[in-house]
Design a protein around this motif. Structure first.
Motif, PDB file in Angstrom:
ATOM      1  N   SER A  42     -11.173  -4.961  65.799  1.00  0.00           N
ATOM      2  CA  SER A  42     -10.285  -4.851  67.034  1.00  0.00           C
ATOM      3  C   SER A  42      -8.878  -4.926  66.426  1.00  0.00           C
ATOM      4  CB  SER A  42     -10.630  -6.215  67.837  1.00  0.00           C
ATOM      5  OG  SER A  42     -10.400  -7.189  67.217  1.00  0.00           O
TER       6      SER A  42
ATOM      7  N   GLU B 185     -17.566  -5.393  70.546  1.00  0.00           N
ATOM      8  CA  GLU B 185     -16.778  -6.692  70.184  1.00  0.00           C
ATOM      9  C   GLU B 185     -15.863  -7.148  71.650  1.00  0.00           C
ATOM     10  OE1 GLU B 185     -12.788  -8.412  67.696  1.00  0.00           O
ATOM     11  OE2 GLU B 185     -13.933  -6.551  66.999  1.00  0.00           O
TER      12      GLU B 185
ATOM     13  N   CYS C 177     -12.829  -9.368  72.458  1.00  0.00           N
ATOM     14  CA  CYS C 177     -11.664 -10.207  71.584  1.00  0.00           C
ATOM     15  C   CYS C 177     -10.549 -10.435  72.473  1.00  0.00           C
ATOM     16  CB  CYS C 177     -10.980  -9.045  70.395  1.00  0.00           C
ATOM     17  SG  CYS C 177     -10.149  -7.668  70.845  1.00  0.00           S
TER      18      CYS C 177
ATOM     19  N   SER D  60     -12.953 -13.787  69.207  1.00  0.00           N
ATOM     20  CA  SER D  60     -13.690 -12.756  69.075  1.00  0.00           C
ATOM     21  C   SER D  60     -14.977 -12.776  68.650  1.00  0.00           C
ATOM     22  CB  SER D  60     -12.898 -11.735  67.956  1.00  0.00           C
ATOM     23  OG  SER D  60     -13.310 -12.058  66.561  1.00  0.00           O
TER      24      SER D  60
END
Length: 359
Positions: free
Chosen positions: A174, A202, A204, A316
């Motif tokens: 990220s 992901e 985040c 995250s």
């Protein structure tokens, strides 16, 4: 003799017998437990006694609806019929005594109500009763091979990796993706620790949002695709990648596009999180001359916020599917490319030279 002393010879729960047999087999070289394994095998029909039933046109009553998907799979392999269903209902009726089955069922539903949980939610106590009754009812009707299939079908499990399997990822993608896009460059994301990314998901909280009272997590997904002759057919690509399976479908043959790389997993139930790494497709493994051992599937979680309103969500967390061998052998007219999505919106597509591909 120890087998009889421990009382395992009286065990009549199909799934527990299969699990116990699997554990004993793993230790069979260390311990003299062939007699114990044979005692379990004797509880099942021999192969010449196997009797598959034709497809049974059933209509489940309200007491069995909680396992309708599992029962449908049992029916598909010829192991659900009128006599089995009747035996399951008799076992449930006995277990509910001194209440009748209708009273016991309503009592369990009222228990769900008291905890403000939907009555038809997964993993209720009633579901456990039904699962146990089916395991007991099916034991006299199956051979060992079928019993192993039944155990897999009826297995209640968490598809999400537990904390002991969750890793810490020091440098999640990220940061690289968001920083590169801010300066209008393509993020370099072909490899993580010399492994090729095939699917990366992901959630985040960007650095510039950490001090805000209300966090606004970003969902970032990287999807590897195969393009031919350096050309991309966007509609065709979507057909390849937007295929999800549920946890209970692991046992079934998954039909995918000939050039699909992975199938993403949508758990039918997940506790403590919902991230489950994708699975490489048989077609991709055949195309690249690889096998399951050449791939890595990981789940990670980094840090915790002090935001009590969101239960201290991680800074995250996510999952990734990678190929260990960075030199993927593809036919000369094919190459890998990567789609980058943020919050469900396609941002860019890059090739293996980190150049943008126009759609």
């Amino acid at each position: 003799m120890a087998w009889a002393i421990l009382g395992f010879d009286k065990l009549e729960h199909l799934s527990r017998l299969i699990i116990l047999r699997r554990i004993l087999q793993r230790r069979s070289k260390e311990l003299n437990i062939k007699d114990a394994i044979q005692s379990i095998d004797n509880k099942f029909l021999s192969n010449n006694q196997a009797k598959r039933q034709p497809t049974y046109n059933y209509s489940l009553n309200q007491y069995l609806e909680c396992l309708n998907l599992e029962i449908d799979q049992l029916s598909n392999i010829g192991l659900w019929n009128e006599s089995v269903e009747s035996k399951v209902m008799n076992l449930l009726t006995q277990q509910c005594l001194p209440l009748d089955i209708a009273e016991a069922f309503e009592l369990e539903n009222m228990l769900s109500d008291s905890f403000r949980r939907p009555r038809k939610t997964l993993t209720t106590r009633w579901e456990g009763y039904v699962r146990g009754a089916i395991n007991t009812a099916l034991l006299p009707y199956v051979i060992l091979e079928d019993a192993q299939k039944v155990e897999s079908i009826l297995r209640p499990y968490n598809p999400y990796a537990m904390d002991s399997k969750v890793i810490h990822l020091p440098n999640p993608l990220s940061e690289n993706v968001l920083k590169a896009l801010r300066i209008k460059k393509n993020p370099y994301l072909l490899r993580v620790n010399k492994e090729v990314i095939l699917n990366y998901v992901e959630s985040c909280i960007p650095d510039d949002s950490l001090n805000e009272l209300t966090y606004n997590p970003h969902r970032i997904e990287v999807k590897a695709i195969i393009i031919q002759n350096n050309q991309i057919n966007f509609a065709d690509v979507l057909n390849r990648i937007d295929y999800k399976i549920f946890a209970k479908d692991y046992l079934q043959n998954i039909e995918t596009h000939p050039l699909s790389i992975y199938t993403s997993v949508g758990p039918s139930s997940a506790f403590l999180g919902s991230y489950t790494p994708s699975l490489p497709t048989p077609q991709f493994m055949e195309l690249t001359d690889t096998n399951q051992s050449n791939f890595n599937r990981k789940v990670w979680r980094n840090g915790r916020t002090n935001d009590s309103a969101n239960f201290g969500r991680p800074y995250s967390e996510g999952c990734v599917l990678t190929l260990k061998n960075s030199n993927i052998m593809l036919p000369s007219n094919m190459q890998l490319a990567w789609m980058i999505e943020i919050n469900g919106e396609l941002v860019t597509i890059v090739n293996q030279h980190n150049q943008s591909i126009k759609i």
